[in-house]
Design an enzyme around this catalytic site. Structure first.
Site, PDB file in Angstrom:
ATOM      1  N   SER A   1       0.831  -1.191   0.000  1.00  0.00           N
ATOM      2  CA  SER A   1       0.000   0.000   0.000  1.00  0.00           C
ATOM      3  C   SER A   1       0.873   1.251   0.000  1.00  0.00           C
ATOM      4  O   SER A   1       1.626   1.476  -0.942  1.00  0.00           O
ATOM      5  CB  SER A   1      -0.966  -0.028   1.194  1.00  0.00           C
ATOM      6  OG  SER A   1      -1.970   0.944   1.055  1.00  0.00           O
TER       7      SER A   1
ATOM      8  N   HIS B   1      -4.824  -5.240  -1.527  1.00  0.00           N
ATOM      9  CA  HIS B   1      -5.788  -5.034  -0.459  1.00  0.00           C
ATOM     10  C   HIS B   1      -6.935  -6.034  -0.582  1.00  0.00           C
ATOM     11  O   HIS B   1      -8.075  -5.680  -0.850  1.00  0.00           O
ATOM     12  CB  HIS B   1      -6.340  -3.612  -0.514  1.00  0.00           C
ATOM     13  CG  HIS B   1      -5.339  -2.543  -0.263  1.00  0.00           C
ATOM     14  ND1 HIS B   1      -4.427  -2.132  -1.211  1.00  0.00           N
ATOM     15  CD2 HIS B   1      -5.108  -1.779   0.826  1.00  0.00           C
ATOM     16  CE1 HIS B   1      -3.676  -1.159  -0.705  1.00  0.00           C
ATOM     17  NE2 HIS B   1      -4.069  -0.926   0.520  1.00  0.00           N
TER      18      HIS B   1
ATOM     19  N   GLU C   1      -2.302  -2.466  -8.079  1.00  0.00           N
ATOM     20  CA  GLU C   1      -3.564  -2.660  -7.380  1.00  0.00           C
ATOM     21  C   GLU C   1      -3.895  -1.348  -6.684  1.00  0.00           C
ATOM     22  O   GLU C   1      -3.084  -0.421  -6.682  1.00  0.00           O
ATOM     23  CB  GLU C   1      -3.449  -3.805  -6.371  1.00  0.00           C
ATOM     24  CG  GLU C   1      -2.343  -3.628  -5.329  1.00  0.00           C
ATOM     25  CD  GLU C   1      -2.808  -2.958  -4.046  1.00  0.00           C
ATOM     26  OE1 GLU C   1      -4.009  -3.014  -3.729  1.00  0.00           O
ATOM     27  OE2 GLU C   1      -1.969  -2.354  -3.361  1.00  0.00           O
TER      28      GLU C   1
END
Length: 307
Positions: A116, A277, A212
């Site tokens: 992330s 995620h 992502e």
């Protein structure tokens, strides 16, 4: 784009430092993650400022200088074999320019794990240290502490990386074909906002791009991909592997955006490779040579992620 240096795999008794370069950390989740790491016969140590919260900006885990110091001290500690992020959130962009990259390079290679917001650090570790890194679960993440698949895949990558050299998609190809290249990527929003800043890849030429995101609407995903297309960052990319798109709207509405923006590249694109995620997220290495087969839905590493 060239293959990067692979750090050594971990063994029982290895010392791992947990740092918080981004958002604040819940103590109960951190303790649960530490217990899991101890159950793997690792020796986790928590950096001094991990449980702090910025006094004016509560989305940060303490002051920028303290978060940077924790990361640098852990990396430069010769007794530490790996550095794991405690969580994502936001804040790594604020610390990456505060790090002494010469000192960190002199400390030698070791394992770095995070995902992330840690995309900023993955980019910097590749560009400044020439080092393979692991885009995988964070130590205090809900998915890590509650999902056996995420735990098992990270553990295998750390201790027996030859057993997880092939990642398989759960869906069909967005664009067919086969390609070879060096893996790179992370969270799409971080790649787009980091483009043009220090310590980032100049472009994805010759690479297999793994991307992502979370919590971005289809138009925001479109905006980020269009930014990378317009700047030429995606010129010459060899192939693309897509991870999860949690809370990015119904996938049937997002898929046309991905097809529209990536289809014109003329390269294979694999969907839903299971990283990012999502529940049971797998760990993917950046900086290693690999083969992408969109028809078979696989990404196969030429060699284990760690030596």
């Amino acid at each position: 784009m060239k293959e990067l240096v692979r750090p050594s795999r971990l063994a029982a008794g290895a010392r791992v430092a947990v740092v918080a370069p981004s958002g604040p950390v819940a103590e109960e989740r951190l303790q649960a993650g530490l217990d899991l790491l101890r159950g793997w016969d690792l020796d986790p140590v928590v950096a001094p400022h991990v449980l702090e919260r910025h006094d004016r900006l509560p989305y940060l885990a303490g002051a920028d200088a303290d978060r940077a110091a924790d990361l640098q001290r852990a990396w430069c500690d010769p007794t530490v074999d790996a550095v794991l992020c405690a969580r994502g959130g936001y804040g790594a962009q604020r610390v990456v320019d505060l790090l002494d990259w010469d000192a960190m390079r002199a400390a030698g290679p070791k394992v770095f794990v995070g995902f992330s917001d840690a995309t900023t650090l993955h980019e910097a570790f590749a560009v400044r240290l020439g080092l393979v890194t692991l885009y995988g679960p964070v130590a205090a993440g809900v998915d890590f502490i509650k999902n056996a698949r995420a735990q098992d895949h990270l553990k295998a990558t750390l201790f027996a990386p030859e057993t997880v050299r092939t990642l398989a998609s759960t869906d069909t190809a967005l664009a067919p074909g086969r390609a070879r290249g060096i893996t790179l990527g992370g969270c799409l929003a971080l790649l787009a906002t980091g483009h043009g800043t220090p310590h980032t890849h100049a472009g994805a030429r010759g690479g297999l791009l793994l991307i992502e995101d979370v919590g971005e609407s289809p138009y925001a995903v479109d905006r980020a991909l269009t930014q990378l297309l317009r700047t030429g960052w995606l010129d010459g990319v060899a192939g693309v592997a897509l991870g999860s798109w949690d809370r990015c709207g119904p996938y049937e509405k997002l898929r046309p955006v991905l097809a529209d923006r990536l289809g014109g590249l003329g390269v294979p694109v694999v969907e839903e490779l299971g990283f990012g995620h999502c529940e049971g997220a797998v760990t993917v290495p950046f900086g290693v040579a690999a083969a992408l087969d969109a028809d078979a839905g696989t990404l196969t590493l030429d060699a284990p992620a760690l030596r």
